[in-house]
Scaffold this active site. Structure first.
Site, PDB file in Angstrom:
ATOM      1  CG  HIS A  33     -25.441  39.586 -17.003  1.00  0.00           C
ATOM      2  ND1 HIS A  33     -25.896  38.556 -16.222  1.00  0.00           N
ATOM      3  CD2 HIS A  33     -26.536  40.292 -17.370  1.00  0.00           C
ATOM      4  CE1 HIS A  33     -27.224  38.649 -16.123  1.00  0.00           C
ATOM      5  NE2 HIS A  33     -27.634  39.691 -16.804  1.00  0.00           N
ATOM      6  CE  LYS A  98     -28.754  39.191  -2.390  1.00  0.00           C
ATOM      7  NZ  LYS A  98     -28.130  40.431  -1.920  1.00  0.00           N
TER       8      LYS A  98
END
Lengths: 179, 280
Positions: A33, A98
């Site tokens: 990222h 998650k």
């Protein structure tokens, strides 16, 4: 359910709905990222087409010889929150990870008509069975944090934040407050 | 009686230990998951079923239970009559970790510098905690610890007047704040006392206890039950999606401390509580 159906808006997903997802997804976690956002800032070019893509926050174990992939469960999504609004503005439509997301991410999901899905953490052997192919796309030097293109079939997920901004974690939190 | 152990014996044992622990969920953890699963319904029940199924697949097919095969933590009970022939205990253990993570396709999750963040490519260095004990054996317990649950852990230097109620609030706040992201159902290790450095170690070491075991001190045994009941009222549930099982167990470790201090640490362990002990 196929990713194309979700992206083309032919199916409407609702927060709390359990689905079996199939299609193409790209792994990217912390370091990937950081690099993608840096590349966007510097030259606007990134290793894969972000528009209408699905990103899976995952750093798999290496595949054993003859296997497609190793264990490949989700990592904590919240660490990607700082990068996510930018990724969504670039056209990413599906996020898989998650745990809880920030309000900022939830607002950005709503604005961009995207969706966040939660996989069960710590069931990485089970989830590896849903991966039908795995190809290294970029950042091989990052080891487990490289970007892999995965073809998945029937990955069990729960819709955690839908395109209207309804957040299953927020709903559970509110229920707690109300008692 | 003095005993000489070759360092290769230790390295080879550690190599096998790392793989075994990453494939097989301890029986007490699996038993507790199955028991708690009975109480759950809906999404929560489905998550418990996935966790149990995952454990079966991992053990049968030798696939890691979790892709985060962890920081390699070792708790070593080193018999005072043991002499190692070859490298020292730290190098012997690290060699076993390096070989195992490479040869068994476990994930390498350690970066050499916290800012530069370059992967060491063999999951070393391990954290190795050594206690010297009587005898001529070496007992090694391996606890691979995932980053997600470790990030949810916290430590605070309370004042003595905070007492049990201050400790309890701190533990509950820690679980409330970050528990949902730590792969619940959790196991909670609590360290109380000692000092800044030792209280974190105590919380981590508490995670080695078997689920169902009692604290040897009746006062703290009651406090473990009290905390577990309170945590399970938080409705965080499996994977943070609600339910009556947020934690499987709470384990408390205590130690004497300074008259001015009341250190407390909470080390959070995810449901994939992998640990295994071997004796050489």
């Amino acid at each position: 359910m196929n990713i194309q159906e979700i992206i083309s808006d032919t199916v409407k997903l609702k927060a709390g709905q359990r689905i079996l997802l199939s299609g193409t997804i790209y792994t990217a976690r912390d370091a990937a990222h950081e690099r993608i956002v840096k590349m966007l800032d510097e030259c606007g070019k990134v290793p894969f087409e972000l528009k209408n893509s699905a990103i899976y926050y995952c750093g798999p174990t290496p595949a054993k010889p003859g296997e497609i992939i190793g264990a490949c469960g989700p990592t904590t999504s919240a660490r990607m929150d700082v990068f996510t609004p930018k990724m969504l503005d670039e056209g990413v439509k599906i996020l898989i990870g998650k745990g809880v997301r920030s309000k900022n991410v939830c607002d950005s999901i709503k604005k961009n008509k995207a969706v966040y899905m939660a996989a069960t953490g710590g069931v990485a052997a089970l989830l590896s069975k849903t991966v039908k192919s795995c190809e290294l796309i970029a950042f091989g030097d990052l080891g487990p944090e490289a970007i892999y293109k995965l073809e998945i079939e029937n990955m069990p997920l729960i819709v955690a934040i839908d395109s209207e901004g309804n957040d299953i974690f927020k709903k559970i939190e509110d229920e707690k407050v109300r008692g | 009686m003095k005993r000489i152990i070759k360092s290769e014996i230790i390295s080879n044992a550690v190599e096998k230990l790392c793989a075994d622990a990453n494939y097989v969920l301890p029986s007490d953890v699996l038993k507790s998951l199955k028991e708690n699963s009975e109480k759950e319904t809906g999404s929560s029940k489905e998550i418990f079923d996935e966790i149990v199924k995952n454990a079966e697949i991992a053990e049968t097919e030798k696939i890691p239970l979790c892709q985060d095969t962890g920081t390699a933590n070792f708790f070593v009970k080193f018999g005072k009559d043991v002499v190692i022939d070859g490298s020292n205990i730290y190098d012997a253990v690290n060699k076993g970790v390096s070989e195992s993570y490479k040869n068994n396709y476990l994930r390498k999750s350690i970066v050499s510098d916290p800012i530069e963040r370059k992967n060491t490519d063999d999951n070393t260095p391990a954290n190795i905690y050594i206690d010297v004990v009587d005898g001529n054996n070496i007992e090694i317990t391996f606890l691979p610890k995932g980053g997600g649950s470790e990030n949810a852990s916290s430590l605070k230097m309370l004042e003595p007047s905070a007492g049990w109620s201050g400790i309890k609030s701190f533990v509950l706040d820690a679980v409330k704040e970050k528990g949902a992201n730590a792969c619940p159902p959790l196991i909670i290790g609590v360290g109380i006392g000692g000092d800044f450095a030792s209280v974190g170690y105590m919380a981590k070491e508490a995670l080695l206890r078997e689920i169902g075991s009692q604290n040897s001190n009746p006062y703290y045994s009651d406090k473990e039950k009290e905390l577990l009941a309170e945590i399970n009222k938080l409705n965080i549930g499996a994977m943070g999606l609600g339910g009556s099982t947020t934690a499987l167990a709470v384990f408390i470790n205590v130690k004497p401390c300074h008259i001015a201090s009341l250190p407390v640490a909470v080390n959070i362990q995810c449901h994939s509580c992998r640990r295994k002990t071997i004796k050489i």
